[in-house]
Design an enzyme around this catalytic site. Structure first.
Site, mmCIF file in Angstrom:
data_model
loop_
_atom_site.group_PDB
_atom_site.id
_atom_site.type_symbol
_atom_site.label_atom_id
_atom_site.label_comp_id
_atom_site.label_asym_id
_atom_site.label_seq_id
_atom_site.Cartn_x
_atom_site.Cartn_y
_atom_site.Cartn_z
ATOM 1 N N ASP A 130 0.719 -1.088 -0.119
ATOM 2 C CA ASP A 130 0.029 0.075 -0.160
ATOM 3 C C ASP A 130 0.623 1.150 -0.020
ATOM 4 O OD1 ASP A 130 0.845 -0.379 2.386
ATOM 5 O OD2 ASP A 130 -1.091 -0.194 3.563
ATOM 6 N N THR A 181 10.889 3.999 5.962
ATOM 7 C CA THR A 181 10.151 2.746 5.675
ATOM 8 C C THR A 181 8.962 2.940 5.959
ATOM 9 O OG1 THR A 181 10.030 0.489 6.864
ATOM 10 C CG2 THR A 181 10.496 2.323 8.425
ATOM 11 N N SER A 182 8.024 1.926 5.533
ATOM 12 C CA SER A 182 6.726 1.878 5.547
ATOM 13 C C SER A 182 6.228 2.515 6.711
ATOM 14 C CB SER A 182 6.083 0.936 5.210
ATOM 15 O OG SER A 182 6.287 0.404 3.727
ATOM 16 N N HIS A 197 -27.395 -5.404 46.195
ATOM 17 C CA HIS A 197 -27.824 -6.761 45.808
ATOM 18 C C HIS A 197 -29.072 -6.523 45.021
ATOM 19 C CE1 HIS A 197 -24.778 -8.568 48.462
ATOM 20 N NE2 HIS A 197 -25.302 -7.697 49.160
ATOM 21 N N SER A 212 -42.772 -0.226 21.258
ATOM 22 C CA SER A 212 -43.016 -1.468 20.972
ATOM 23 C C SER A 212 -43.924 -1.534 19.548
ATOM 24 C CB SER A 212 -43.403 -2.464 22.072
ATOM 25 O OG SER A 212 -43.901 -3.670 21.721
#
Length: 433
Positions: free
Chosen positions: A36, A60-61, A108, A238
């Site tokens: 690429d 470099t890439s 809880h 709904s």
């Protein structure tokens, strides 16, 4: 600038063609070259024949790709941070408004001591403030890969500058500065350490957990009919049940937050399997997970801002739920008042235990209201405190320091964090399908 034979004409030719990208040619080049970056090097060179000889010189890439990724990560954080600050700002207003409104606390998911609506909101805010600080830290700790060469040794640049280490280091500094970074990673392989991606996505994943918890709380509160997310005039909850007001925005946040949290696994595994100076099995993975994490966090924050700008509270429903549970919670206060009136603590405890069991049976077995207070009023044993029962049952006397905690927390922890984003608070969110 540092003495390489590069002319102003070459530089100007490249500058004038920055936006002149022949994507069709680039695609054809990539199909042929299977690379690429080199496909775009060739395409750029076609537009810049005079500069063709120096394009990608010594590079470099990963000089192209990794440095760009770091710029994008930084800019991505700059997009997310004001959005997160706005969510915090909206919830700050909500917490202030309901700082002293008593509500049932839950442990809880069972009724526990009372808290306030504002204090519960501060639990959400505290997590979001941690996320804001984490995103700021991750953004500010990003460095630039800079000019490091194929395996991070800068050998190609040292050769270009004929062994002059100072020029190599100055080139690294200048490029880093031009990209808007204050620091460069002094040591790299071909890539910057993939642990940088871990740090970036870790804070986004943590934000996902925060949002999931907040929106789950809102969904549970919607079931209790105490607090609801905004619901449009013509919105349908709904297709089968016209009466429903489903918390679809909060559900969407939870759904996307789960995806955001799972993306954290990608950079962890990528960093773990980078061989020596690098291996290419990181590339395709990073193109997905980095972009998706920021895009997902972005739409989650937009949706959450929309939710927090329109939260609806139903005090009468909250009050009814408190009335159902408060008699049991008030028993300790009643015992203490009886002891002050001269009664024995253990005798009083036993009397209340018996009456509480009877009242609980009415609630659970007969579906009736909690009549514990009525039973206490009818019991002559408790006559010394009959005149105090209304005061002893005032919900605000059960919320402890919650209202004060809200004020202190918002002043000391939240508002100082938002100062930096003061000019970006007015942006509203309109969700589009």
């Amino acid at each position: 600038e540092l003495g390489l034979p590069i002319t102003q004409e070459q530089l100007q030719e490249m500058k004038s063609n920055l936006e002149n990208i022949d994507f069709k040619m680039a695609a054809e080049e990539e199909k042929k070259l299977r690379h690429d970056v080199m496909a775009h090097v060739h395409t750029f060179a076609h537009c810049c024949p005079n500069a063709a000889a120096i394009i990608h010189l010594g590079a470099t890439s990963c000089y192209v790709g990794d440095n760009t990724d770091l710029i994008v990560l930084r800019d991505g954080f700059d997009i997310l941070l004001p959005k997160l600050a706005r969510v915090i700002n909206r919830l700050t207003d909500f917490a202030q408004k309901y700082a002293d409104l008593p509500t049932l606390g839950f442990t809880h998911y069972q009724p526990a001591q009372l808290t306030t609506v504002g204090k519960r909101c501060c639990l959400w805010l505290q997590d979001l403030c941690m996320d804001l600080r984490n995103l700021e830290r991750a953004r500010n700790e990003l460095r630039f890969r800079g000019v490091k060469g194929t395996t991070g040794t800068q050998a190609s640049f040292l050769q270009l500058f004929e062994g002059d280490y100072r020029k190599v280091e100055e080139l690294d500094r200048l490029v880093t500065e031009m990209a808007g970074f204050k620091q460069t990673y002094l040591v790299t392989g071909q890539t910057y350490s993939r642990k940088v991606d871990i740090d970036s996505l870790a804070v986004l994943s943590s934000l996902g957990a925060t949002v999931h918890k907040i929106c789950t709380d809102i969904r549970l509160l919607a079931n209790l009919k105490e607090v609801e997310e905004p619901f449009e005039k013509d919105q349908i909850g709904s297709s089968a049940m016209p009466y429903k007001r489903n918390p679809m925005r909060s559900e969407r946040c939870c759904s996307l937050a789960r995806h955001l949290m799972t993306l954290m696994l990608d950079p962890l595994q990528t960093a773990a399997v980078q061989w020596f100076e690098r291996t290419l099995d990181d590339s395709a993975n990073r193109r997905i997970c980095l972009a998706e994490s920021f895009l997902t966090a972005d739409i989650i924050l937009s949706t959450l801002q929309n939710i927090t700008e329109g939260l609806v509270v139903y005090p009468k429903v909250i009050e009814r739920h408190i009335r159902h549970e408060l008699p049991f919670m008030a028993t300790e206060n009643i015992i203490m008042a009886m002891v002050k009136a001269g009664e024995n603590r253990q005798d009083c405890h036993e009397r209340i235990r018996v009456l509480s069991q009877q009242a609980a049976a009415v609630v659970k077995q007969e579906g009736g209201d909690n009549d514990l207070i009525y039973r206490i009023q009818e019991d002559s044993y408790f006559s010394p405190i009959h005149g105090q029962l209304e005061t002893l049952l005032d919900p605000k006397s059960f919320t402890g320091c919650a209202p004060r905690q809200v004020t202190t927390f918002l002043e000391q922890e939240v508002q100082p964090l938002l100062v930096h984003y003061a000019g970006q608070m007015e942006v509203k969110v309109e969700l589009e399908l």
